[in-house]
Design a protein around this motif. Structure first.
Motif, PDB file in Angstrom:
ATOM      1  N   MET B   1       0.852  -1.204   0.000  1.00  0.00           N
ATOM      2  CA  MET B   1       0.000   0.000   0.000  1.00  0.00           C
ATOM      3  C   MET B   1       0.878   1.241   0.000  1.00  0.00           C
ATOM      4  O   MET B   1       1.997   1.224   0.485  1.00  0.00           O
ATOM      5  CB  MET B   1      -0.871  -0.039   1.257  1.00  0.00           C
ATOM      6  CG  MET B   1      -2.145   0.733   1.146  1.00  0.00           C
ATOM      7  SD  MET B   1      -3.087   0.426  -0.355  1.00  0.00           S
ATOM      8  CE  MET B   1      -3.260  -1.343  -0.278  1.00  0.00           C
ATOM      9  N   THR B   2       0.364   2.318  -0.539  1.00  0.00           N
ATOM     10  CA  THR B   2       1.157   3.542  -0.650  1.00  0.00           C
ATOM     11  C   THR B   2       1.539   4.091   0.717  1.00  0.00           C
ATOM     12  O   THR B   2       0.731   4.125   1.631  1.00  0.00           O
ATOM     13  CB  THR B   2       0.362   4.618  -1.395  1.00  0.00           C
ATOM     14  OG1 THR B   2      -0.123   4.043  -2.581  1.00  0.00           O
ATOM     15  CG2 THR B   2       1.233   5.785  -1.725  1.00  0.00           C
ATOM     16  N   MET B   3       2.752   4.536   0.833  1.00  0.00           N
ATOM     17  CA  MET B   3       3.250   5.071   2.100  1.00  0.00           C
ATOM     18  C   MET B   3       3.138   6.595   2.113  1.00  0.00           C
ATOM     19  O   MET B   3       2.331   7.172   1.419  1.00  0.00           O
ATOM     20  CB  MET B   3       4.710   4.650   2.297  1.00  0.00           C
ATOM     21  CG  MET B   3       4.841   3.177   2.565  1.00  0.00           C
ATOM     22  SD  MET B   3       4.008   2.762   4.114  1.00  0.00           S
ATOM     23  CE  MET B   3       3.976   1.018   3.982  1.00  0.00           C
ATOM     24  N   VAL B   5       2.271   8.845   4.435  1.00  0.00           N
ATOM     25  CA  VAL B   5       1.106   9.486   5.025  1.00  0.00           C
ATOM     26  C   VAL B   5       1.583  10.455   6.093  1.00  0.00           C
ATOM     27  O   VAL B   5       2.289  10.070   7.009  1.00  0.00           O
ATOM     28  CB  VAL B   5       0.160   8.445   5.651  1.00  0.00           C
ATOM     29  CG1 VAL B   5      -0.990   9.135   6.342  1.00  0.00           C
ATOM     30  CG2 VAL B   5      -0.339   7.503   4.587  1.00  0.00           C
ATOM     31  N   ARG B  24     -16.325   1.419  15.280  1.00  0.00           N
ATOM     32  CA  ARG B  24     -14.977   1.524  15.821  1.00  0.00           C
ATOM     33  C   ARG B  24     -14.798   2.967  16.279  1.00  0.00           C
ATOM     34  O   ARG B  24     -15.341   3.903  15.682  1.00  0.00           O
ATOM     35  CB  ARG B  24     -13.904   1.137  14.802  1.00  0.00           C
ATOM     36  CG  ARG B  24     -13.799   2.061  13.620  1.00  0.00           C
ATOM     37  CD  ARG B  24     -12.566   1.763  12.756  1.00  0.00           C
ATOM     38  NE  ARG B  24     -12.660   2.558  11.529  1.00  0.00           N
ATOM     39  CZ  ARG B  24     -11.657   2.782  10.684  1.00  0.00           C
ATOM     40  NH1 ARG B  24     -10.470   2.234  10.908  1.00  0.00           N
ATOM     41  NH2 ARG B  24     -11.823   3.519   9.609  1.00  0.00           N
ATOM     42  N   VAL B  50     -15.720  -5.797  10.375  1.00  0.00           N
ATOM     43  CA  VAL B  50     -15.832  -4.556   9.596  1.00  0.00           C
ATOM     44  C   VAL B  50     -16.960  -3.725  10.209  1.00  0.00           C
ATOM     45  O   VAL B  50     -18.123  -4.087  10.096  1.00  0.00           O
ATOM     46  CB  VAL B  50     -16.140  -4.828   8.108  1.00  0.00           C
ATOM     47  CG1 VAL B  50     -16.255  -3.515   7.342  1.00  0.00           C
ATOM     48  CG2 VAL B  50     -15.067  -5.706   7.496  1.00  0.00           C
TER      49      VAL B  50
ATOM     50  N   TYR C   7      -3.080   3.310   4.916  1.00  0.00           N
ATOM     51  CA  TYR C   7      -3.860   3.494   3.705  1.00  0.00           C
ATOM     52  C   TYR C   7      -3.936   4.958   3.329  1.00  0.00           C
ATOM     53  O   TYR C   7      -3.831   5.834   4.170  1.00  0.00           O
ATOM     54  CB  TYR C   7      -5.276   2.960   3.932  1.00  0.00           C
ATOM     55  CG  TYR C   7      -5.302   1.493   4.273  1.00  0.00           C
ATOM     56  CD1 TYR C   7      -5.142   0.539   3.268  1.00  0.00           C
ATOM     57  CD2 TYR C   7      -5.474   1.070   5.577  1.00  0.00           C
ATOM     58  CE1 TYR C   7      -5.166  -0.810   3.575  1.00  0.00           C
ATOM     59  CE2 TYR C   7      -5.496  -0.281   5.895  1.00  0.00           C
ATOM     60  CZ  TYR C   7      -5.342  -1.214   4.890  1.00  0.00           C
ATOM     61  OH  TYR C   7      -5.365  -2.543   5.194  1.00  0.00           O
ATOM     62  N   ASP C   8      -4.182   5.224   2.041  1.00  0.00           N
ATOM     63  CA  ASP C   8      -4.557   6.562   1.608  1.00  0.00           C
ATOM     64  C   ASP C   8      -5.560   6.434   0.464  1.00  0.00           C
ATOM     65  O   ASP C   8      -6.057   5.338   0.183  1.00  0.00           O
ATOM     66  CB  ASP C   8      -3.319   7.393   1.237  1.00  0.00           C
ATOM     67  CG  ASP C   8      -2.661   6.941  -0.063  1.00  0.00           C
ATOM     68  OD1 ASP C   8      -3.189   6.027  -0.717  1.00  0.00           O
ATOM     69  OD2 ASP C   8      -1.620   7.506  -0.418  1.00  0.00           O
ATOM     70  N   ASP C  10      -5.363   6.199  -2.531  1.00  0.00           N
ATOM     71  CA  ASP C  10      -5.065   5.248  -3.598  1.00  0.00           C
ATOM     72  C   ASP C  10      -5.824   3.935  -3.417  1.00  0.00           C
ATOM     73  O   ASP C  10      -6.117   3.237  -4.391  1.00  0.00           O
ATOM     74  CB  ASP C  10      -3.557   4.951  -3.651  1.00  0.00           C
ATOM     75  CG  ASP C  10      -2.851   5.876  -4.650  1.00  0.00           C
ATOM     76  OD1 ASP C  10      -3.547   6.452  -5.508  1.00  0.00           O
ATOM     77  OD2 ASP C  10      -1.630   6.018  -4.550  1.00  0.00           O
ATOM     78  N   LEU C  11      -6.120   3.612  -2.163  1.00  0.00           N
ATOM     79  CA  LEU C  11      -6.900   2.400  -1.896  1.00  0.00           C
ATOM     80  C   LEU C  11      -8.257   2.496  -2.593  1.00  0.00           C
ATOM     81  O   LEU C  11      -8.721   1.542  -3.230  1.00  0.00           O
ATOM     82  CB  LEU C  11      -7.078   2.248  -0.379  1.00  0.00           C
ATOM     83  CG  LEU C  11      -7.944   1.095   0.110  1.00  0.00           C
ATOM     84  CD1 LEU C  11      -7.281  -0.247  -0.155  1.00  0.00           C
ATOM     85  CD2 LEU C  11      -8.233   1.255   1.610  1.00  0.00           C
ATOM     86  N   ARG C  14      -7.913   2.499  -6.477  1.00  0.00           N
ATOM     87  CA  ARG C  14      -7.662   1.163  -7.001  1.00  0.00           C
ATOM     88  C   ARG C  14      -8.953   0.346  -7.037  1.00  0.00           C
ATOM     89  O   ARG C  14      -9.235  -0.361  -8.007  1.00  0.00           O
ATOM     90  CB  ARG C  14      -6.608   0.458  -6.127  1.00  0.00           C
ATOM     91  CG  ARG C  14      -6.030  -0.796  -6.754  1.00  0.00           C
ATOM     92  CD  ARG C  14      -4.966  -1.400  -5.853  1.00  0.00           C
ATOM     93  NE  ARG C  14      -5.531  -1.748  -4.550  1.00  0.00           N
ATOM     94  CZ  ARG C  14      -5.205  -2.858  -3.864  1.00  0.00           C
ATOM     95  NH1 ARG C  14      -4.324  -3.702  -4.353  1.00  0.00           N
ATOM     96  NH2 ARG C  14      -5.743  -3.110  -2.701  1.00  0.00           N
ATOM     97  N   TRP C  30     -10.963  -3.324   4.167  1.00  0.00           N
ATOM     98  CA  TRP C  30     -12.349  -2.959   3.841  1.00  0.00           C
ATOM     99  C   TRP C  30     -12.798  -1.766   4.673  1.00  0.00           C
ATOM    100  O   TRP C  30     -13.460  -0.847   4.178  1.00  0.00           O
ATOM    101  CB  TRP C  30     -13.291  -4.140   4.095  1.00  0.00           C
ATOM    102  CG  TRP C  30     -13.301  -5.166   3.008  1.00  0.00           C
ATOM    103  CD1 TRP C  30     -12.805  -6.441   3.087  1.00  0.00           C
ATOM    104  CD2 TRP C  30     -13.831  -5.016   1.681  1.00  0.00           C
ATOM    105  NE1 TRP C  30     -13.002  -7.086   1.888  1.00  0.00           N
ATOM    106  CE2 TRP C  30     -13.629  -6.239   1.008  1.00  0.00           C
ATOM    107  CE3 TRP C  30     -14.456  -3.968   1.004  1.00  0.00           C
ATOM    108  CZ2 TRP C  30     -14.029  -6.443  -0.313  1.00  0.00           C
ATOM    109  CZ3 TRP C  30     -14.860  -4.159  -0.310  1.00  0.00           C
ATOM    110  CH2 TRP C  30     -14.643  -5.392  -0.956  1.00  0.00           C
ATOM    111  N   ALA C  32     -10.992   0.594   6.007  1.00  0.00           N
ATOM    112  CA  ALA C  32     -10.340   1.812   5.517  1.00  0.00           C
ATOM    113  C   ALA C  32     -10.979   2.263   4.211  1.00  0.00           C
ATOM    114  O   ALA C  32     -11.240   3.459   4.013  1.00  0.00           O
ATOM    115  CB  ALA C  32      -8.844   1.556   5.328  1.00  0.00           C
TER     116      ALA C  32
END
Lengths: 87, 295, 340
Positions: B1-3, B5, B24, B50, C7-8, C10-11, C14, C30, C32
């Protein structure tokens, strides 16, 4: 001449509660809680426009119509609510 | 996943399921999360892990985590005008955040601002203005042969017409705190929070049965509009008045559209409704039992 | 991994461009994805994109709710347009629906599941007083009488101050062009209306090329990229549905060629949009835009504050000459408003 037409009957779900009737208008998602003479008025209207005189005459079979100006005011309220279209 | 942040991760978090709804809660501070962990210890995790909704408790500026810490309430659904609370009221902030998600985001059930209790598979709904005593009555009935389904929201399933339980912590306010503490001395309570925006608040953990059976829905059988502080009286309520009162007691009636209309008119057409006035909790409970027996 | 995953946006990008990619998500992924989609006003869009994809039961229920919510929002938005149509019909002036309402009314793919806020309409500038009067006479009223904002809108903006309907509680924005009068770029408003397309219900929408130009203008020139992922999804859908033939010429006619090209490149980068090979050039700033667009964490929180602040100032710079910008920001700050 001004004419009034009702929205298609299939667009309205009507549940009589007591003196009041709850109308759900599918096209707008809006609920209207109405009392006499609105249900009667919607009953006599059609999808094709009718003139004020004709509406008054049809309504006279259900109850007394005191004057056409008062009827026009009620109809204009229904126009604002979107349940009746004025042409 | 993209970093890459920016900003810190959510420091503390907690997940819980209340009835059919998963939450949550993420927090910049440990204390509200610790309180939730203690008070919701017997509740399950969200279905499939979830949650339906996220709540965030955060500091407006980084240093406000430490200096006069003020808890901002955020989440999936927010009200821009929601004012922050002091950290000592962090548990209240979490509860308000969860309520806010329900009020603004719930789309599966018609949400009624009502308390609900169940007996023999049938549910009694109580709704009214704040201070009408619906939380207190539900809490007391919940220890006297009824199952507490919820003190704040009743969830009506538009498909079945059944009411689903939402037994969150019971929120007791002001005089109701003492009434319930005396009536149920062995119950578990949260910390007493004084001088909150809603007055004094203390949370009550629902009875074990309310939590264990929270997945069981019930058929609505009676609706009451209680009013506290008057001589005992009762009157039937006309269907159109019930309809108006319930639309006013629902935050998502409009958003649900036709299913909401169908669910609400079904309740109005099938449920007997009574307004009851009562001077004290004991008198109200006697009225409830009498009306229930006469069904 | 598991816990350490960050996550950002991009999730979400995509999942939208490749729904099957969600097959690798765990519960945290899910969660996120749902949080980011809600924060970006794309929950309904995502729910439609993921229809038929395997997912945990809890996620499937959330998706059903999101689709129902979008469907109800669509009803309310289209009704608002219909009520405006009934009120404005006697004026005999073209009324062009913009953005979400237009996509929904025309049944475009960009409208599927899309959340729709205010009703935006475009009318000829010389008819705007008549439109305003008709709306005020039919239940709409000013949202907030604020002398500064009102004077600002009337002098410099491309729209009337927002009106709200007192019964239905819905806002309408009446535009006479698609960028503020202060912006250095001045699109050809008359051409927007002249080339608009009839919708069959008495209302109109922009031509496909102009819809794309407007979406690009809205993304860059008329905003701080807030909500940019949704704007860019609009652009993706419009290009997928209508292609790019004649688009560059039309954009150039409105003075928005650079914006349209950048929007197309970003849509390609985020959503794999099919754009001409010749448009796929490299630009240093694109990476910054992309990072700004996807600045959300797995709790839906805005991230990358330095980028956000930069884009806020930049967006005002584009809209206003510098001295006016300083005055505007000062007035806003004095009233307690802060960007970010």
């Amino acid at each position: 001449m001004t004419g009034y037409a009702r929205v298609p009957a299939a667009e309205i779900v009507s549940v009589a509660l007591d003196d009041f009737t709850a109308l759900y208008h599918r096209a707008s998602g809006i609920t209207h809680l109405v009392t006499s003479p609105v249900p009667e008025l919607l009953d006599v209207l059609e999808e094709a426009p009718l003139g004020l005189g004709e509406i008054a005459a049809r309504l006279a079979a259900v109850f007394e119509v005191e004057d056409e100006d008062a009827l026009a005011v009620r109809l204009d309220e229904l126009v604002a609510a979107g349940l009746v279209v004025r042409t | 996943m993209t970093m890459m942040v920016a900003g810190p991760a959510v420091r503390h978090s907690f997940a819980v399921r209340i009835g059919p709804v998963g939450f949550r809660v993420g927090s910049d501070w440990r204390t509200p999360i610790a309180a939730l962990e203690t008070l919701y210890a017997d509740y399950p995790a969200p279905a499939d892990d979830v949650p339906d909704f996220s709540v965030r408790l955060f500091a407006r500026r980084p240093w406000r985590r430490f200096v006069r810490p003020a808890v901002m309430i955020g989440g999936d659904y927010v009200l821009p005008e929601a004012a922050p609370l002091p950290l000592a009221q962090g548990l209240l902030a979490a509860e308000m955040g969860m309520n806010l998600q329900m009020a603004l985001g719930q789309r599966r059930y018609l949400l009624l601002h009502a308390s609900a209790v169940e007996r023999d598979g049938r549910a009694l709904l109580m709704t009214g203005m704040s201070g009408a005593g619906k939380s207190t009555l539900a809490a007391l009935l919940g220890r006297r042969g009824w199952r507490l389904m919820g003190d704040e929201f009743a969830l009506i399933d538009p498909e079945t017409g059944l009411v689903h339980a939402f037994p969150r912590l019971v929120s007791l306010k002001n005089a109701a705190i003492g009434v319930v503490e005396r009536a149920i001395p062995d119950a578990r309570f949260g910390p007493l929070m004084r001088a909150t925006p809603k007055g004094d608040i203390r949370h009550l953990v629902p009875a074990a049965e309310a939590i264990a059976r929270m997945e069981e829905p019930a058929r609505p059988a009676l609706i009451l509009f209680p009013r506290y502080g008057f001589e005992p009286a009762e009157r039937p309520v006309a269907p159109s008045e019930v309809f108006v009162r319930l639309t006013q007691a629902s935050t998502n009636y409009t958003a649900l559209g036709e299913p909401g209309f169908a669910a609400l008119t079904r309740l109005v057409e099938t449920l007997p409704a009574r307004a009851i006035d009562y001077p004290d909790a004991e008198s109200a409970i006697a009225q409830v039992e009498r009306l229930w027996a006469a069904l | 991994m598991g816990r350490a995953v960050r996550y950002d946006g991009d999730l979400l990008a995509r999942a939208l461009r490749d729904p099957a990619s969600t097959g690798s998500l765990d519960a945290g992924g899910w969660t996120a994805l749902i949080g980011i989609a809600r924060a970006e006003q794309l929950a309904g869009t995502l729910a439609h994109r993921l229809e038929g994809v395997a997912m945990p039961g809890a996620v499937a229920r959330i998706m059903v709710d999101a689709r129902a919510s979008a469907a109800q929002g669509r009803i309310a938005a289209l009704w608002e347009a219909e009520m405006a149509r009934r009120v404005l019909a006697p004026l005999d002036c073209p009324v062009v629906l913009l953005k979400g309402t237009a996509f929904a009314a025309a049944g475009l793919s960009a409208g599927v599941g899309r959340s729709i806020g205010d009703l935006d309409i475009l009318v000829p500038r010389d008819r705007i007083d008549a439109v305003e009067a008709a709306l005020l006479g039919a239940g709409w009223e000013w949202v907030k009488p604020d002398p500064y904002d009102d004077a600002y809108y009337r002098r410099w903006m491309h729209e009337l101050p927002p009106l709200i309907h007192r019964e239905r509680d819905r806002m309408i924005d009446v535009h006479h062009t698609i960028l503020p009068l202060t912006a250095r770029i001045t699109p050809d408003a008359a051409a927007l209306i002249a080339d608009s397309v009839a919708l069959g219900n008495g209302l109109r929408m922009l031509s496909p090329a102009d819809m794309l130009v407007h979406a690009a203008a809205h993304l860059f020139a008329d905003g701080d990229l807030a909500g940019g992922m949704r704007n860019l999804w609009d652009i993706h859908c419009l290009i997928e549905q209508f292609g790019t033939d004649g688009l560059a010429e039309r954009a150039s006619h409105h003075g928005l060629e650079a914006e349209v090209h950048r929007a197309a490149r970003l849509a390609h980068a985020l959503y794999d949009t099919a754009i001409p090979e010749a448009w796929r050039t490299r630009h240093r700033a694109d990476a910054l835009y992309r990072r700004r667009l996807t600045a959300r964490d797995g709790w839906g929180r805005p991230t990358r504050p330095l980028l956000r602040q930069g884009f806020y100032l930049r967006s005002h710079w584009l809209r206003m000459p510098p001295a006016m910008l300083a005055r505007h920001l000062w007035t806003k700050w004095r009233k307690g408003y802060r960007p970010v």
